[in-house]
Motif scaffolding. Structure first.
Motif, PDB file in Angstrom:
ATOM      1  N   ASN A   1     -27.887   3.999  17.435  1.00 15.24           N
ATOM      2  CA  ASN A   1     -27.375   3.264  16.280  1.00 15.24           C
ATOM      3  C   ASN A   1     -27.512   4.153  15.063  1.00 15.24           C
ATOM      4  O   ASN A   1     -28.627   4.452  14.617  1.00 15.24           O
TER       5      ASN A   1
ATOM      6  N   TYR B   1     -33.376  -4.041  17.134  1.00 16.32           N
ATOM      7  CA  TYR B   1     -32.415  -4.140  16.031  1.00 16.32           C
ATOM      8  C   TYR B   1     -31.179  -4.935  16.469  1.00 16.32           C
ATOM      9  O   TYR B   1     -30.717  -5.842  15.750  1.00 16.32           O
ATOM     10  N   SER B   2     -30.664  -4.629  17.639  1.00 19.67           N
ATOM     11  CA  SER B   2     -29.477  -5.328  18.145  1.00 19.67           C
ATOM     12  C   SER B   2     -29.794  -6.763  18.536  1.00 19.67           C
ATOM     13  O   SER B   2     -28.958  -7.665  18.358  1.00 19.67           O
TER      14      SER B   2
ATOM     15  N   GLU C   1     -29.719  -8.987  15.478  1.00 18.72           N
ATOM     16  CA  GLU C   1     -28.346  -9.222  15.031  1.00 18.72           C
ATOM     17  C   GLU C   1     -27.628 -10.212  15.939  1.00 18.72           C
ATOM     18  O   GLU C   1     -26.875 -11.065  15.460  1.00 18.72           O
ATOM     19  N   ASP C   2     -27.867 -10.112  17.242  1.00 15.81           N
ATOM     20  CA  ASP C   2     -27.230 -11.044  18.175  1.00 15.81           C
ATOM     21  C   ASP C   2     -27.800 -12.456  18.015  1.00 15.81           C
ATOM     22  O   ASP C   2     -27.044 -13.437  18.053  1.00 15.81           O
TER      23      ASP C   2
ATOM     24  N   SER D   1     -25.264 -12.041  12.988  1.00 15.08           N
ATOM     25  CA  SER D   1     -24.953 -11.396  11.716  1.00 15.08           C
ATOM     26  C   SER D   1     -25.456  -9.963  11.755  1.00 15.08           C
ATOM     27  O   SER D   1     -26.417  -9.643  12.470  1.00 15.08           O
ATOM     28  N   ASN D   2     -24.791  -9.097  11.005  1.00 11.02           N
ATOM     29  CA  ASN D   2     -25.235  -7.719  10.886  1.00 11.02           C
ATOM     30  C   ASN D   2     -26.439  -7.632   9.957  1.00 11.02           C
ATOM     31  O   ASN D   2     -26.694  -8.519   9.143  1.00 11.02           O
TER      32      ASN D   2
END
Length: 1394
Positions: free
Chosen positions: A265, A291-292, A295-296, A300-301
């Protein structure tokens, strides 16, 4: 869905707007140049500020040198007075004689400093210097902020401040070739001027110029980096952060850092020093998954776009993790290479927690201090979701179970209340520091998990997604979150009923205490049911719960329901299956009787008794008999075991009493890690341990399918069961299990290490530690345990092992420290110490990972020396450990050496000597983190010292040294150190280590006082302790005073309580707690008003203001409101060496204008007595109060001391209360005999001057902090220098008046007047005594204790008609009364001098 709300300002309701004069920063630009060679930081900041109507902007600034200030490009006048400059002034701590008085002094100092830090100390004039300035000020005063939105936009000013950083000790630091910030609370002001408030947010533009080979990393998005035109060897990094944040979250790290972009990333960047790069690569391999996952889960990012993580040496950081917006700074000790096993779980959890706080805490912010718990809980919930996803469900449940147990033990006071004004708003953010803050965070996460259980995981996830999406909505961006809003989301999205939510939040969030359930059960065979009795209690007392809501423990509140909403489920495991019974209500009656039906039935089977004639002493027969007795319950009922609250829907402590065999069944057959942990804890807590318990624990230990943390718990429980009664079966099982895994069966020695099976590695690592805890009947370790640990140390072999054995060896060494040597095992002591010394020398040559091995050796040597003080010399051990305190050694080793020396000092010389040594170590320690660790260890030693009822008391010298350290600049630099020092004082006084419950509005003073009291009807600066110069008097062109209050808070004349005692010196002066708000002036008249004030005026060529903005305080006169003479109540208490008289005074009606520019006030000096000392019986009598039948008259001790009440002078009046006569009361009298006095009133003369021979201190009801007083006086006074013209004439007049005042000595005149008055009283008393029919001995009260005489008898006398100032006397004779009683009644009569 929740109701749509109006767009909220970034300023939260809980924010304190009064301290910054109502100004709001819309955007701030920060440009700094860092010179690493000269170790200098200089630059400027530009703030777009919405200026308030008053035209003055207040900012926070510390450790800064302000060069110039410009408003819209034009120079302006500003005023800057650093708070910390006066922090080390001498304080009068003469009354500090015990830990209680020291704790009061520390609390007063701590609260005063925290309040002072909330006050703006950089004041900038934003008014344009024009001719119509007076008209603008008139409009401001009359309209009072009635401008339209368009006018508000026109009132936005651009303020530029050119400055440099004077001291790089707090907020920002120079460490070697690294510059970094620490992000402590209220420390952003130490490296750039700002409104340093958690709830005041703005966007930032950042520019940092550093050498071209250095990297500057900061918050936000890196726009570009460019070489400087003036110096090509320097480079500028430009960052932009469009999301408004609080100044605390602005971070900076600059130095020779290596950048390691994440391979999966590109938005993630990791930075460290070059020698840590390889460990950084290994550590961060997993991070992109976390991190992912976030977000999942939140759909949202990442809100800040880019995320940076910087790892610095432990010596440079104040904690293991420090947060900034989109930037987190960690200690490099968290990094690990591929050979380290033990650090992995801890590091991953901390990195995931820091990332979760970026979402909830930095991006989504609390709306008020009472909402901090919600953001902490959401970040903890998100971290638990990561642990569950990547470390397993067993790890997540086990952590939550242990956290709930810790919360139940600690949640016993109002300090653990998550959201209530006393526990959050008045704690100044200290509730998030230390272990208490960690437990509060655990409780917050547990409360939210309870809500998730109620509404379902999907609904709870939708709520979090709604919060994030609402914050990212460009049309209606709301980034703050309140508890009320979250309740609405739980109702609308989570489908929870409003009554339940109201009760839930009221009990779990707005109150304290957790339920304690004591459950017993019995099986009814005839009805085939389980009869269960449950008693519900609370971990917090009733007084603690009532203190949170501000109630008292009266009879009405005694019946307050202490229940919790909902119904607890009981899970019954039977032979044929399992069934849930949600039947235990958590509210209502504390006693509950339940009947749980059973679904399994037993076939008729007769119980066979043991045969007669057996051998009760035979081993096999005895074992069979025990097993049969234990199985009796399971044979007669279909129950296997019972669990209460199986899904952890409550934070509760459950004490379930069920038969032994049911606990064994739960341990062996229940696959839930929480059920297994509960069973192990219950079996371990039994007083007697049978062989069935030992076998069940051994089965869990040897089963590789069981969760490894549960297996470790079983190993320690086996060590607890090992005893002579069980033939050391637990010890034998532990040794047998270890040898079966790690020993070569042929040669009987340990095999080379092989740690590829991680769960097995953790279990085997804990076995030596468990074996070292085995104890015999005399509390000594068995010989087999000592010999086994020596064998492991001697034959450890890590050759061929791909993983490091440093943690493995460290546990072996620490196991030696846990041993208790007896006479038989002392022979093994020498070889054990020899092995430890060899490892210590080896680690010096080849340092282990983070110095782990050296730390364990130092700890073990200290523990062994403390246990064997007769055999091992403390001096020898200290000489061996002292070299490790060298500043060249790494932080962890240095701190551990200091801890060991503190332990030895405490054990050998006591707590006082340990405190003195601790102060020395803290001052010598260069790192903030090391200071904090030492202070935490000292807290534990103090808890041990207080826990033991020993005669080891803390001496006054140690307490005073700690108080001086508490007020020093070293403590100002380290916020956590300051809080822990405060906790040490509280622990020594036997109080809880928290700021909760400490008086905020009426702090206590512990010094001898001579008080000047001058209440004025003025407008005061909130938080200021002095009423002198806090008013900002503004004048127009005609000289008319506008008297505009800076913040619009009028201060009314308050009811004054002044503690007064005679001049008799008490050997143990203590504090009195009966004071109200008062605003005295404590400064001397000849003392400069602005001692540390830094005032800058406009250059001569610039346009100066034509009118004055403020008048000098000396030329401003404030009239006192006329009041009628009020009640003067006198409370007299007599006891040997403890004499107290307190007078309650209100301003009298006689007022006058003081000569010159100030009013003179007269003082009363006395010893202040603390409230927690027994004062004996007391009573009060009021002037003009009717005579009443009284049996509660003042009791006099055998000394029969009669003391004089010193005069207390109010503004414009003079009141002298003297005892003219006493009338003693017999025990059988029904009427209280009176003593009547009069009070003289008159005008006071010139201002009082302080004689240098007299020590003057503050009264007991206000904190004596001269730095705080000067700041309060200086707050707006210096803006008076904006005016020119008539100023010189006023200065000349003032100087003349000052010279005239200096020619007089009011103190001498006052002493002379008091002396004459004293003689007059003595003459009157002599006349009264001589006029008596019988001779009586009457003692006139005097300030000199040597003049007091014992009263034997008093005769009745009558005096002529009273006149003003005379004494009315009634005297009766009561002979042979050993304990006479009398009542005093004062009458105050005010008159005006014509």
């Amino acid at each position: 869905m929740a109701k749509a709300k109006k767009p909220k300002n970034e300023e939260a309701p809980g924010a304190k707007t009064s301290e910054n004069t109502g100004a709001k920063v819309l955007h701030q630009k920060l440009a700094l140049s860092i010179d690493f060679q000269k170790r200098q930081i200089y630059g400027h900041t530009e703030l777009e500020v919405s200026v308030p109507d008053i035209g003055i902007v207040g900012l926070h600034a510390e450790n800064l040198g302000i060069e110039s200030v410009l408003v819209d490009g034009e120079p302006t006048v500003f005023e800057y007075y650093p708070h910390h400059q006066n922090s080390e002034n001498e304080s009068n701590w003469n009354s500090v004689s015990d830990p209680a008085s020291a704790a009061d002094a520390a609390a007063m100092e701590y609260v005063g400093v925290l309040k002072r830090e909330d006050t703006a100390n950089l004041l900038i004039n934003c008014c344009k210097p024009s001719k119509d300035l007076s008209e603008q000020l008139d409009n401001v005063a009359l309209e009072n902020g009635s401008q339209s939105s368009g006018d508000a936009k026109q009132n936005v000013k651009l303020i530029r401040i050119n400055y440099w950083v004077e001291k790089k000790e707090s907020g920002i630091h120079f460490d070697e070739n690294i510059v970094h910030t620490d992000n402590q609370m209220r420390r952003a002001r130490c490296w750039f001027p700002c409104i340093d408030d958690e709830y005041h947010r703005c966007s930032f533009d950042l520019e940092f110029t550093v050498p071209h080979n250095f990297v500057a990393v900061s918050v936000g998005k890196l726009l570009y980096q460019v070489m400087c035109k003036e110096d090509t060897t320097r480079k500028t990094y430009v960052y932009e952060l469009a999301i408004p944040i609080a100044p605390r979250w602005v971070s900076l790290v600059a130095g020779p850092l290596e950048v390691h972009p994440d391979q999966n990333n590109f938005l993630i960047s990791n930075l460290c020093l070059p020698y840590d790069l390889s460990r950084l690569r290994n550590t961060m391999e997993f991070f992109h998954e976390a991190y992912s996952y976030y977000e999942d889960y939140l759909s949202s990012n990442f809100p800040f776009g880019f995320y940076k993580q910087v790892f610095l040496p432990p010596e440079m950081v104040v904690s293991s993790s420090t947060l900034g917006a989109s930037l987190s700074v960690f200690s490099s000790h968290m990094l690990y290479d591929e050979r380290v096993i033990d650090q992995t779980i801890d590091t991953r959890s901390k990195l995931a927690s820091a990332l979760a706080k970026q979402w909830f805490g930095v991006y989504i912010t609390p709306e008020s201090p009472n909402d901090d718990w919600l953001l902490e809980g959401l970040a903890g919930f998100l971290t638990d979701m990561f642990i569950k996803q990547f470390l397993g469900n067993n790890e997540a449940r086990y952590r939550r179970y242990k956290a709930n147990c810790a919360v139940c033990k600690a949640d016993d006071s109002g300090a653990m209340c998550l959201s209530a004004s006393p526990s959050c708003k008045d704690l100044f953010g200290t509730h998030s520091i230390g272990m208490l803050g960690k437990i509060r965070s655990w409780k917050s996460g547990a409360v939210l998990q309870m809500l998730e259980k109620q509404m379902g995981s999907d609904s709870f996830r939708k709520i979090l997604q709604k919060i994030i999406s609402r914050a990212k909505d460009p049309s209606n961006s709301i980034r703050s979150l309140s508890t009320k809003e979250f309740r609405q989301f739980a109702n609308k999205i989570g489908n929870l009923e409003r009554p339940f939510l109201k009760e839930f939040f009221q009990r779990w969030v707005a109150s304290c205490g957790c339920p304690v359930l004591r459950i017993g059960l019995s099986y009814n065979k005839r009805k085939n049911i389980v009869e269960m009795a449950a008693l519900r209690e609370c971990t917090a007392s009733l007084d603690a719960r009532l203190s949170v809501i501000g109630a008292t423990s009266d009879s009405e509140n005694r019946d307050v329901d202490v229940g919790w909403p909902g119904i607890m489920s009981i899970r019954v495991y039977e032979i044929d299956g399992m069934s849930d019974h949600p039947k235990l209500p958590m509210t209502g009656d504390r006693w509950q009787l339940l009947e749980l039906p059973c679904h399994s039935k037993l076939a008729a089977k007769r119980y066979q008794k043991p045969k007669k004639g057996g051998k009760p002493d035979g081993a096999e027969e005895n074992v069979d008999a025990v097993v049969q007795l234990e199985n009796k319950t399971s044979i007669e009922s279909p129950l296997a075991w019972i669990k209460a609250d199986p899904e952890m829907e409550y934070i509760t402590e459950i004490q379930l009493h069920q038969p032994l065999q049911m606990w064994v069944n739960q341990l062996e057959k229940d696959g839930d890690v929480v059920a297994q942990a509960q069973a192990i804890a219950s079996l371990e807590a039994l007083k007697q341990h049978s062989f069935s318990i030992v076998n069940a624990l051994n089965n869990i230990l040897t089963d590789s399918k069981v969760f490894w943390r549960v297996r470790i718990g079983a190993a320690f429980a086996l060590a607890k069961t090992a005893s002579e009664e069980t033939d050391w079966a637990g010890l034998q099982h532990l040794i047998k299990f270890y040898k079966s895994r790690r020993f070569d069966a042929e040669i009987g020695l340990p095999k080379p290490n092989d740690f590829r099976d991680f769960p097995e590695y953790f279990v085997l690592e804990a076995i030596p530690h468990a074996i070292a805890r085995v104890r015999g009947a005399e509390g000594k370790s068995p010989r087999e345990a000592v010999e086994f640990i020596l064998q492991l140390l001697k034959y450890n072999d890590n050759s061929g092992n791909p993983y490091s054995d440093v943690f493995w060896l460290a546990v072996l060494v620490q196991s030696v420290g846990d041993l208790e040597f007896c006479q038989q095992s002392l022979t093994f002591l020498a070889p054990l110490l020899k092995r430890i010394d060899r490892l210590l020398q080896f680690d010096r040559l080849m340092p282990s990972y983070n110095g782990i091995l050296t730390i364990s050796c130092i700890r073990t040597l200290a523990q062994t020396a403390l246990k064997l003080s007769d055999s091992i010399s403390f001096e020898h051990i200290c000489k061996l450990i002292e070299p490790f305190r060298n500043l060249e050694t790494i932080l962890q080793v240095r701190v551990e050496a200091s801890r060991a020396l503190l332990d030895i000092e405490y054990q050998s010389k006591g707590i006082s000597s340990a405190l003195l040594l601790f102060k020395k170590y803290v001052v010598e320690e260069s790192s903030l983190r090391g200071q904090v660790k030492l202070c935490v260890h000292m807290m534990r030693l103090c808890q041990i010292a207080v826990g033991y009822d020993s005669d080891d008391c803390v001496d006054t010298v140690s307490l005073l040294d700690l108080l001086h350290l508490f007020k020093s600049h070293v403590v100002f630099n380290n916020e956590c150190l300051r809080h822990y020092l405060f906790c040490i004082f509280q622990i020594l006084a036997g109080r809880p280590p928290t700021l909760f419950g400490v008086p905020k509005e009426k702090p206590l003073q512990l010094v001898d006082v001579e008080a000047c009291i001058e209440p004025k009807n003025v407008y005061l600066v909130p938080g200021a302790e002095a009423a002198g110069s806090s008013l900002l008097p503004l004048g127009d062109a005609k000289g008319k005073s506008l008297d505009v209050a800076p913040f619009g808070f009028p201060v009314r004349s308050q009811e004054m309580f002044m503690p007064i005692v005679s001049e008799l010196k008490s050997p143990e002066p203590v504090a009195a707690y009966e004071t109200q708000h008062l605003e005295p002036r404590m400064e001397s008249q000849n003392q400069p008003l602005h001692e540390n004030l830094i005032v800058h005026e406009m250059p001569p060529d610039s346009v100066a203001p034509t009118e004055e903005l403020a008048n000098k305080e000396a030329n401003s006169s404030i009239k006192e409101p006329q009041k009628e003479p009020d009640v003067v109540s006198v409370s007299v208490s007599h006891e040997v060496k403890k004499s107290v008289i307190r007078i309650k005074v209100r301003p009298s009606g006689a007022t006058s204008r003081a000569e010159g520019s100030a009013r003179s006030i007269e003082r009363s000096q006395g010893i202040v007595v603390r409230h927690d000392i027994d004062r004996g019986q007391t009573s009060s009598a009021s002037v003009d109060a009717p005579q009443r039948i009284s049996t509660d008259a003042v009791s006099i001790s055998n000394q029969n001391h009669v003391e004089e009440v010193n005069s207390c002078h109010d503004v414009g009046s003079r009141m002298t209360a003297s005892i003219g006569s006493v009338k003693f009361v017999s025990e059988g009298d029904t009427f209280g005999k009176e003593l009547q006095c009069t009070a003289e009133s008159g005008k006071t003369s010139a201002s009082q001057k302080v004689d240098t021979s007299i020590q003057i201190a503050a009264p007991s009801f206000i904190p004596v902090d001269h730095s705080m007083e000067n700041e309060a006086q200086q707050k707006y006074a210096s803006l008076q220098t904006l005016s020119v013209g008539k100023e010189n004439d006023k200065k000349k007049d003032k100087e003349k008046k000052e010279k005239k005042r200096k020619r007089e000595d009011p103190v001498y005149l006052e002493k002379k007047r008091l002396k004459k008055e004293k003689k007059r009283k003595e003459k009157e008393m002599a006349k009264l005594v001589s006029s008596s029919s019988d001779p009586a001995k009457l003692v006139s009260s005097s300030s000199d204790p040597a003049t007091k005489k014992k009263i034997e008898s008093v005769t009745e006398a009558k005096v002529e008609e009273p006149r003003d100032g005379a004494v009315l006397v009634k005297v009766e004779t009561e002979a042979d009364r050993p304990l006479p009683k009398f009542r005093i009644k004062l009458k105050g009569k005010a008159f005006n001098n014509s």
